[in-house]
Design a protein around this motif. Structure first.
Motif, PDB file in Angstrom:
ATOM      1  N   ILE A 186     -23.769 -36.917  11.067  1.00 52.44           N
ATOM      2  CA  ILE A 186     -23.041 -35.725  11.497  1.00 52.44           C
ATOM      3  C   ILE A 186     -21.535 -36.015  11.520  1.00 52.44           C
ATOM      4  O   ILE A 186     -21.107 -37.101  11.915  1.00 52.44           O
ATOM      5  N   VAL A 187     -20.765 -35.035  11.077  1.00 51.35           N
ATOM      6  CA  VAL A 187     -19.302 -35.130  11.109  1.00 51.35           C
ATOM      7  C   VAL A 187     -18.781 -33.878  11.802  1.00 51.35           C
ATOM      8  O   VAL A 187     -19.179 -32.766  11.459  1.00 51.35           O
ATOM      9  N   GLU A 188     -17.897 -34.068  12.777  1.00 49.46           N
ATOM     10  CA  GLU A 188     -17.309 -32.919  13.462  1.00 49.46           C
ATOM     11  C   GLU A 188     -15.933 -32.649  12.884  1.00 49.46           C
ATOM     12  O   GLU A 188     -15.211 -33.581  12.539  1.00 49.46           O
ATOM     13  N   ILE A 189     -15.579 -31.357  12.799  1.00 51.00           N
ATOM     14  CA  ILE A 189     -14.244 -31.020  12.302  1.00 51.00           C
ATOM     15  C   ILE A 189     -13.506 -30.194  13.345  1.00 51.00           C
ATOM     16  O   ILE A 189     -14.109 -29.368  14.043  1.00 51.00           O
ATOM     17  N   ASN A 190     -12.219 -30.442  13.465  1.00 56.01           N
ATOM     18  CA  ASN A 190     -11.394 -29.756  14.465  1.00 56.01           C
ATOM     19  C   ASN A 190     -10.059 -29.364  13.854  1.00 56.01           C
ATOM     20  O   ASN A 190      -9.479 -30.118  13.094  1.00 56.01           O
ATOM     21  N   GLY A 191      -9.606 -28.179  14.208  1.00 57.74           N
ATOM     22  CA  GLY A 191      -8.319 -27.709  13.703  1.00 57.74           C
ATOM     23  C   GLY A 191      -8.391 -26.226  13.426  1.00 57.74           C
ATOM     24  O   GLY A 191      -8.941 -25.470  14.227  1.00 57.74           O
ATOM     25  N   ASP A 192      -7.842 -25.774  12.285  1.00 59.05           N
ATOM     26  CA  ASP A 192      -7.910 -24.353  11.930  1.00 59.05           C
ATOM     27  C   ASP A 192      -9.361 -23.900  11.790  1.00 59.05           C
ATOM     28  O   ASP A 192      -9.676 -22.729  11.958  1.00 59.05           O
ATOM     29  N   VAL A 217     -18.484 -36.919   0.937  1.00 64.75           N
ATOM     30  CA  VAL A 217     -18.676 -35.497   0.612  1.00 64.75           C
ATOM     31  C   VAL A 217     -17.735 -34.645   1.462  1.00 64.75           C
ATOM     32  O   VAL A 217     -16.995 -33.791   0.950  1.00 64.75           O
ATOM     33  N   ILE A 218     -17.742 -34.887   2.758  1.00 63.36           N
ATOM     34  CA  ILE A 218     -16.962 -34.046   3.668  1.00 63.36           C
ATOM     35  C   ILE A 218     -15.467 -34.342   3.518  1.00 63.36           C
ATOM     36  O   ILE A 218     -14.643 -33.421   3.520  1.00 63.36           O
ATOM     37  N   ASP A 252      -3.525 -61.418   0.436  1.00 61.51           N
ATOM     38  CA  ASP A 252      -2.554 -60.901  -0.549  1.00 61.51           C
ATOM     39  C   ASP A 252      -2.551 -59.379  -0.548  1.00 61.51           C
ATOM     40  O   ASP A 252      -1.536 -58.760  -0.842  1.00 61.51           O
ATOM     41  N   LEU A 253      -3.705 -58.783  -0.239  1.00 59.78           N
ATOM     42  CA  LEU A 253      -3.827 -57.328  -0.313  1.00 59.78           C
ATOM     43  C   LEU A 253      -4.831 -56.835   0.732  1.00 59.78           C
ATOM     44  O   LEU A 253      -5.872 -57.461   0.924  1.00 59.78           O
ATOM     45  N   VAL A 254      -4.482 -55.727   1.364  1.00 56.68           N
ATOM     46  CA  VAL A 254      -5.394 -55.113   2.336  1.00 56.68           C
ATOM     47  C   VAL A 254      -5.862 -53.771   1.788  1.00 56.68           C
ATOM     48  O   VAL A 254      -5.039 -52.971   1.339  1.00 56.68           O
ATOM     49  N   LEU A 255      -7.169 -53.540   1.805  1.00 61.33           N
ATOM     50  CA  LEU A 255      -7.703 -52.221   1.474  1.00 61.33           C
ATOM     51  C   LEU A 255      -8.103 -51.587   2.790  1.00 61.33           C
ATOM     52  O   LEU A 255      -8.939 -52.128   3.518  1.00 61.33           O
ATOM     53  N   MET A 256      -7.490 -50.443   3.111  1.00 59.13           N
ATOM     54  CA  MET A 256      -7.608 -49.871   4.461  1.00 59.13           C
ATOM     55  C   MET A 256      -8.116 -48.431   4.433  1.00 59.13           C
ATOM     56  O   MET A 256      -7.489 -47.561   3.830  1.00 59.13           O
ATOM     57  N   ASP A 257      -9.223 -48.202   5.117  1.00 60.17           N
ATOM     58  CA  ASP A 257      -9.745 -46.840   5.298  1.00 60.17           C
ATOM     59  C   ASP A 257      -8.807 -46.087   6.252  1.00 60.17           C
ATOM     60  O   ASP A 257      -8.023 -46.711   6.980  1.00 60.17           O
ATOM     61  N   ILE A 258      -8.885 -44.764   6.275  1.00 62.83           N
ATOM     62  CA  ILE A 258      -8.021 -43.997   7.185  1.00 62.83           C
ATOM     63  C   ILE A 258      -8.766 -43.592   8.456  1.00 62.83           C
ATOM     64  O   ILE A 258      -8.347 -43.918   9.565  1.00 62.83           O
ATOM     65  N   THR A 259      -9.884 -42.886   8.296  1.00 63.63           N
ATOM     66  CA  THR A 259     -10.586 -42.384   9.474  1.00 63.63           C
ATOM     67  C   THR A 259     -11.487 -43.472  10.044  1.00 63.63           C
ATOM     68  O   THR A 259     -12.512 -43.810   9.458  1.00 63.63           O
ATOM     69  N   LYS A 312      -8.883 -31.970  11.121  1.00 61.90           N
ATOM     70  CA  LYS A 312      -9.238 -33.394  11.030  1.00 61.90           C
ATOM     71  C   LYS A 312     -10.746 -33.552  11.148  1.00 61.90           C
ATOM     72  O   LYS A 312     -11.419 -32.707  11.742  1.00 61.90           O
ATOM     73  N   ILE A 313     -11.234 -34.656  10.612  1.00 60.76           N
ATOM     74  CA  ILE A 313     -12.664 -34.934  10.744  1.00 60.76           C
ATOM     75  C   ILE A 313     -12.853 -36.207  11.564  1.00 60.76           C
ATOM     76  O   ILE A 313     -12.012 -37.092  11.552  1.00 60.76           O
ATOM     77  N   SER A 314     -13.975 -36.250  12.261  1.00 60.80           N
ATOM     78  CA  SER A 314     -14.308 -37.448  13.038  1.00 60.80           C
ATOM     79  C   SER A 314     -15.048 -38.418  12.116  1.00 60.80           C
ATOM     80  O   SER A 314     -15.623 -37.998  11.116  1.00 60.80           O
ATOM     81  N   PRO A 315     -15.051 -39.722  12.442  1.00 62.33           N
ATOM     82  CA  PRO A 315     -15.881 -40.639  11.646  1.00 62.33           C
ATOM     83  C   PRO A 315     -17.344 -40.196  11.729  1.00 62.33           C
ATOM     84  O   PRO A 315     -17.791 -39.744  12.781  1.00 62.33           O
ATOM     85  N   PRO A 316     -18.096 -40.289  10.629  1.00 66.95           N
ATOM     86  CA  PRO A 316     -19.500 -39.856  10.668  1.00 66.95           C
ATOM     87  C   PRO A 316     -20.335 -40.705  11.626  1.00 66.95           C
ATOM     88  O   PRO A 316     -20.082 -41.893  11.774  1.00 66.95           O
ATOM     89  N   GLN A 317     -21.279 -40.043  12.264  1.00 70.59           N
ATOM     90  CA  GLN A 317     -22.172 -40.766  13.172  1.00 70.59           C
ATOM     91  C   GLN A 317     -23.610 -40.461  12.804  1.00 70.59           C
ATOM     92  O   GLN A 317     -23.907 -39.353  12.350  1.00 70.59           O
ATOM     93  N   VAL A 318     -24.464 -41.442  13.012  1.00 71.63           N
ATOM     94  CA  VAL A 318     -25.886 -41.211  12.762  1.00 71.63           C
ATOM     95  C   VAL A 318     -26.368 -40.151  13.737  1.00 71.63           C
ATOM     96  O   VAL A 318     -26.076 -40.218  14.935  1.00 71.63           O
ATOM     97  N   HIS A 319     -27.045 -39.142  13.203  1.00 72.56           N
ATOM     98  CA  HIS A 319     -27.566 -38.082  14.062  1.00 72.56           C
ATOM     99  C   HIS A 319     -29.040 -38.381  14.325  1.00 72.56           C
ATOM    100  O   HIS A 319     -29.869 -38.293  13.422  1.00 72.56           O
TER     101      HIS A 319
END
Lengths: 166, 147
Positions: free
Chosen positions: A45-51, A95-96, B62-69, A111-118
């Motif tokens: 599950i991914v939650e979205i918040n904003g507009d 996907v999201i 030498d290099l970092v691969l970084m996720d955002i969320t 923004k989206i939250s990190p996915p969590q196992v539902h």
């Protein structure tokens, strides 16, 4: 729920599944879900918040999840392996995330939250405003379902309208 | 998987050392597999921004691969903190969320490049070569004595 919100998710699921599984996919049934959501197997599950606010669930039966995880790992995986759940979470993330990218470029900000196992079997019911929409994507490994329940954030919408008038 | 000419550091002909930061074990494994196919060495992994900073300090990759969320601290903030302390750090953002606002924010905070998920190996290979610049050689040019 307007099609302008849904189409990016369909496009993204189609593209991500095809790219990740190196196969052709087919968008199957699309339906509104009036009953409470019932998990089919391994779900993220991914939650979205904003507009736009709400949640999206990517769900697949256990056999499909194992086949997909094995394909992506390039090796056999144990059905109880954490990697199976991780795979579904990362697929949901891709996907999201891609759909959100497209919607943000159209002017929606959220923004989206990190996915969590539902893990719960059910309980996430749409309402008149959130209307859960269920889509099925058929792949050679099995079917992947996406359950979307979201709505425009009314407060944000009013703030935007006021800003335009002002 | 596609075959790639191995990338080595020009200063000592040793494999490029990578730190992978992503809260998904699956994503980390997937990236590690690709980087190893480029002849690289994954020296560390982290699942959140805070750990990424401590791992960078410990390993100096030498290099970092970084996720955002990510939980605890997002990737853009972690990249900013690393680059503030180590201005020569090379951080490439790897995320499924690739809208312009996010990319611009990451680049302004010191990231060198952005790769959108799902990651394609050939795209990542070119990004690594671009970001490493003169500090990397391809294996077939090593023996030839130049790039």
């Amino acid at each position: 729920m307007k099609m302008e919100l849904i189409q990016p998710f369909i496009n993204s699921a189609d593209a991500v599944l095809a790219e990740s599984l190196q196969c052709e996919t087919r968008t199957g049934d699309l339906s509104m879900e009036e009953e409470a959501y019932r998990r089919k197997g391994v779900a993220a599950i991914v939650e979205i918040n904003g507009d736009i606010e709400g949640r999206i669930i990517l769900d697949t039966d256990s056999k499909t999840a194992i086949k997909v995880a094995a394909h992506l790992a390039g090796a056999e995986v144990n059905p109880s392996d954490e990697l199976v759940r991780e795979t579904v979470c990362e697929l949901a993330n891709m996907v999201i995330g891609n759909a959100v990218t497209s919607l943000n470029d159209q002017g929606f900000h959220f923004k989206i939250s990190p996915p969590q196992v539902h893990a719960s079997e059910q309980g996430l019911k749409g309402n008149e405003e959130t209307e859960a929409l269920v889509m099925c994507f058929d792949t050679p490994k099995g079917s992947v379902f996406m359950n979307i329940a979201m709505q425009y954030n009314r407060r944000r919408k009013e703030e935007r309208a006021a800003a335009v008038v002002g | 998987m596609e075959q790639f000419a191995a990338l080595v550091r020009s200063k000592d002909n040793k494999p490029v050392r990578y730190l992978i930061v992503d809260d998904s074990i699956f994503a980390r494994k997937n990236l590690a597999k690709m980087l190893e196919s480029f002849g690289g060495e994954v020296v560390g992994e982290a699942g959140d921004g805070c750990t990424a900073i401590t791992e960078y300090e410990r390993l100096h990759p030498d290099l970092v691969l970084m996720d955002i969320t990510m939980p605890q601290m997002e990737g853009i903030e972690a990249a900013e903190r690393i680059v503030r302390q180590y201005p020569n750090a090379r951080v490439v953002m790897v995320s499924s969320v690739g809208y312009q606002e996010n990319i611009v924010a990451a680049l302004q905070k010191g990231a060198r490049h952005f790769v959108q998920k799902p990651v394609k190996a050939d795209v990542l290979y070119e990004v690594v070569r671009y970001v490493m610049g003169d500090d990397v050689l391809t294996a077939q040019t090593v023996g030839a004595g130049g790039k």
